[in-house]
Every structure is written in C-alpha cells, then in structure tokens.
Design an enzyme around this catalytic site. Structure first.
Site, PDB file in Angstrom:
ATOM      1  N   LYS A 196       7.462  -8.126 -12.966  1.00 17.39           N
ATOM      2  CA  LYS A 196       6.833  -7.486 -14.123  1.00 17.39           C
ATOM      3  C   LYS A 196       7.666  -7.697 -15.374  1.00 17.39           C
ATOM      4  CE  LYS A 196       4.026  -3.901 -12.045  1.00 17.39           C
ATOM      5  NZ  LYS A 196       3.784  -2.461 -11.869  1.00 17.39           N
TER       6      LYS A 196
ATOM      7  N   ARG B  46      -4.608  -3.992   0.129  1.00 16.99           N
ATOM      8  CA  ARG B  46      -3.648  -5.040   0.510  1.00 16.99           C
ATOM      9  C   ARG B  46      -4.362  -6.310   0.958  1.00 16.99           C
ATOM     10  NH1 ARG B  46       1.465  -2.615   0.931  1.00 16.99           N
ATOM     11  NH2 ARG B  46       1.506  -0.495   1.739  1.00 16.99           N
TER      12      ARG B  46
ATOM     13  N   GLY C 162       4.397  -4.720   1.606  1.00 12.17           N
ATOM     14  CA  GLY C 162       3.819  -5.493   0.508  1.00 12.17           C
ATOM     15  C   GLY C 162       3.968  -6.999   0.621  1.00 12.17           C
TER      16      GLY C 162
ATOM     17  N   PHE D 244      -0.304  -1.980 -13.260  1.00 13.08           N
ATOM     18  CA  PHE D 244      -0.304  -1.736 -11.827  1.00 13.08           C
ATOM     19  C   PHE D 244      -1.312  -2.659 -11.156  1.00 13.08           C
ATOM     20  CE2 PHE D 244      -1.083   0.321  -7.793  1.00 13.08           C
ATOM     21  CZ  PHE D 244       0.216   0.581  -7.392  1.00 13.08           C
ATOM     22  N   VAL D 245      -0.831  -3.501 -10.245  1.00 14.22           N
ATOM     23  CA  VAL D 245      -1.686  -4.510  -9.614  1.00 14.22           C
ATOM     24  C   VAL D 245      -1.820  -4.248  -8.112  1.00 14.22           C
ATOM     25  CG1 VAL D 245      -1.205  -6.297 -11.320  1.00 14.22           C
ATOM     26  CG2 VAL D 245       0.292  -6.082  -9.330  1.00 14.22           C
TER      27      VAL D 245
ATOM     28  N   ASP E   5      -0.548  -2.664  -2.566  1.00 10.93           N
ATOM     29  CA  ASP E   5      -1.495  -1.582  -2.324  1.00 10.93           C
ATOM     30  C   ASP E   5      -1.591  -0.584  -3.464  1.00 10.93           C
ATOM     31  OD1 ASP E   5       1.197  -0.466  -1.712  1.00 10.93           O
ATOM     32  OD2 ASP E   5       0.039   1.321  -1.210  1.00 10.93           O
TER      33      ASP E   5
HETATM   34  P1  IMP Z   1      10.857  -1.245  -7.934  1.00 12.55           P
HETATM   35  O1  IMP Z   1      11.902  -0.611  -7.063  1.00 12.55           O
HETATM   36  O2  IMP Z   1      10.482  -0.366  -9.079  1.00 12.55           O
HETATM   37  O3  IMP Z   1      11.227  -2.629  -8.374  1.00 12.55           O
HETATM   38  O4  IMP Z   1       9.535  -1.277  -7.079  1.00 12.55           O
HETATM   39  C1  IMP Z   1       9.315  -2.249  -6.138  1.00 12.55           C
HETATM   40  C2  IMP Z   1       8.244  -1.829  -5.172  1.00 12.55           C
HETATM   41  O5  IMP Z   1       7.299  -0.935  -5.767  1.00 12.55           O
HETATM   42  C3  IMP Z   1       7.445  -3.026  -4.725  1.00 12.55           C
HETATM   43  O6  IMP Z   1       8.003  -3.607  -3.588  1.00 12.55           O
HETATM   44  C4  IMP Z   1       6.076  -2.429  -4.468  1.00 12.55           C
HETATM   45  O7  IMP Z   1       6.003  -1.938  -3.154  1.00 12.55           O
HETATM   46  C5  IMP Z   1       5.968  -1.282  -5.426  1.00 12.55           C
HETATM   47  N1  IMP Z   1       5.253  -1.671  -6.673  1.00 12.55           N
HETATM   48  C6  IMP Z   1       5.776  -1.863  -7.890  1.00 12.55           C
HETATM   49  N2  IMP Z   1       4.839  -2.216  -8.788  1.00 12.55           N
HETATM   50  C7  IMP Z   1       3.674  -2.241  -8.100  1.00 12.55           C
HETATM   51  C8  IMP Z   1       2.310  -2.568  -8.473  1.00 12.55           C
HETATM   52  O8  IMP Z   1       1.975  -2.898  -9.622  1.00 12.55           O
HETATM   53  N3  IMP Z   1       1.391  -2.493  -7.476  1.00 12.55           N
HETATM   54  C9  IMP Z   1       1.703  -2.141  -6.202  1.00 12.55           C
HETATM   55  N4  IMP Z   1       2.959  -1.847  -5.810  1.00 12.55           N
HETATM   56  C10 IMP Z   1       3.932  -1.886  -6.756  1.00 12.55           C
HETATM   57 MG    MG Z   2       7.266  -3.289  -1.591  1.00 19.40          MG
END
Ligand code: IMP
Ligand code: MG
Length: 188
Positions: free
Chosen positions: A136, A172, A49, A159-160, A166
């Site tokens: 977020k 991406r 990402g 969700f973006v 992605d």
């Molecule tokens: P976390 O562990 O919940 O903070 O998730 C982090 C990871 O989830 C990020 O590095 C992204 O790869 C993925 N992610 C979280 N939110 C989104 C979104 O809105 N779009 C796409 N990927 C997301």
């Molecule tokens: Mg990521």
C-alpha cells in the site's frame, strides 16, 4: 453484516484483474528463480491471505523448494490494523541455514512483517527476504519497517479483497483484487 449471494455484486471496482495477477506472478517467479538458483529455498506463506499467491508463485517456480506456513493475527475482523501480532501456527520445520522467502499478501502498516522478521532472524536462516503481492502506498517510518525485496503491485491506500485477501473472512476466493462497495461495511 449482510453478504450478497454473488460476491462480484459486492465489488465496487476491480483494481487488478486475474490475468494481470497471473502475468505479474510469472514475472516475479522468473526473478526469484534467478536469485535463488542452487540455493536451499523455503517459501514461507503467511496464512491465510497469502494462499492464492503462494500457490501460483510456487507453481511458476521450476526449482526444488520447500513450502511451509505460519499463521499470525494482526487484524481481527475489522479493517483497521490493531498493531497486535500473535503467532497462531508456527513453522513445521527449522529454518537454520536455509534461505527463507516470506510470501505475504499485502503490506499495510508493516507491523506484521517487522514482528515476523525479528522473530525469524533469531532462528538463524542463511537469508531472509520478503515477497509481497501488494504494497500500500502510504507514509511509513522507513527506519521501523522492513522493505520487501519483491513487490507485485503498489496499490492505493484502500481496503482490498480477493485472491486470498478477506473482509470478515469472506471474498478470499475472488479471482481478482477489488475494492468493496461501502454498503458491505454498513451496520458494522
Ligand atoms: P500490516 O501489519 O498493517 O502491514 O497488515 C498486514 C496484514 O493486514 C495483511 O497480511 C492482511 O492480512 C491485512 N490487511 C492489510 N490491508 C488489507 C486490505 O486492504 N485487505 C485485506 N487485508 C488487509
Ligand atoms: Mg495477512
């Protein structure tokens, strides 16, 4: 799952334009350059990402630095956080005594980052900090998650996709951050 031939047609709303992304990345680079002046800096990009953000940020920094990458998984192909974090690809170089700046695409639950920070701290870097493009706006347990030192944009809890982010490995390469049309998820 049906993807439209033109990805732009799958986007309901553009949250952050390409121009706004570039302007903010340049601002972040100015602050980071100041902070890390004269220090042995490693930019640690989290695959996949962070690739676009990492590439643009690195090019805005005039100082000498190393670039390394880790790949971890926490999401699978769904839009829900699984809470399961696993290292798929580790760093190529040791970070002991180095100043490490983790470059992330987005912080959602913060689970990924917490796991990463704990893992990297054990390798004794001189310093460890996080630069995330997106954060977020949602309630998180502040005792359990690590606060990023640098944040590009606060975004609503949606969700973006785009600029590295992605949905099911697609989108991406969109040059902006956008929200998908619900029709894209239908049938999932
Ligand atoms: P976390 O562990 O919940 O903070 O998730 C982090 C990871 O989830 C990020 O590095 C992204 O790869 C993925 N992610 C979280 N939110 C989104 C979104 O809105 N779009 C796409 N990927 C997301
Ligand atoms: Mg990521």
């Amino acid at each position: 799952m049906a993807f439209t031939a033109d990805m732009h047609d799958d986007i309901e709303e553009i949250l952050i334009t390409g121009e706004a992304l570039q302007a903010r990345v340049a601002e972040l680079a100015r602050v980071i350059a100041e902070e890390y002046r004269g220090k042995d800096l490693i930019l640690l990009g989290i695959l996949r990402g962070a690739i676009m953000f990492m590439a643009d940020l690195a090019r805005q920094l005039a100082m000498p630095l190393d670039m390394d990458f880790m790949a971890i998984t926490s999401y699978g192909n769904s839009t829900e956080s699984s809470g399961v974090v696993r290292i798929l690809k580790d760093l190529d170089e040791p970070i002991e005594g180095k100043h490490v700046l983790i470059v992330e695409d987005i912080i959602d639950t913060g689970l990924t980052l917490r796991y990463l920070m704990e893992n990297l701290e054990r390798r004794n870097p001189a310093s460890l900090a996080v630069c995330t493009l997106l954060d977020k706006e949602k309630a998180r347990d502040r005792d359990k998650v690590i606060e990023p030192a640098y944040i590009g944009f606060q975004i609503p809890d949606r969700f973006v996709v785009g600029y590295g982010l992605d949905y099911a490995q697609k989108y991406r390469n969109l040059p902006y951050i956008g929200v998908l049309k619900p029709s894209v998820y239908q049938g999932e």
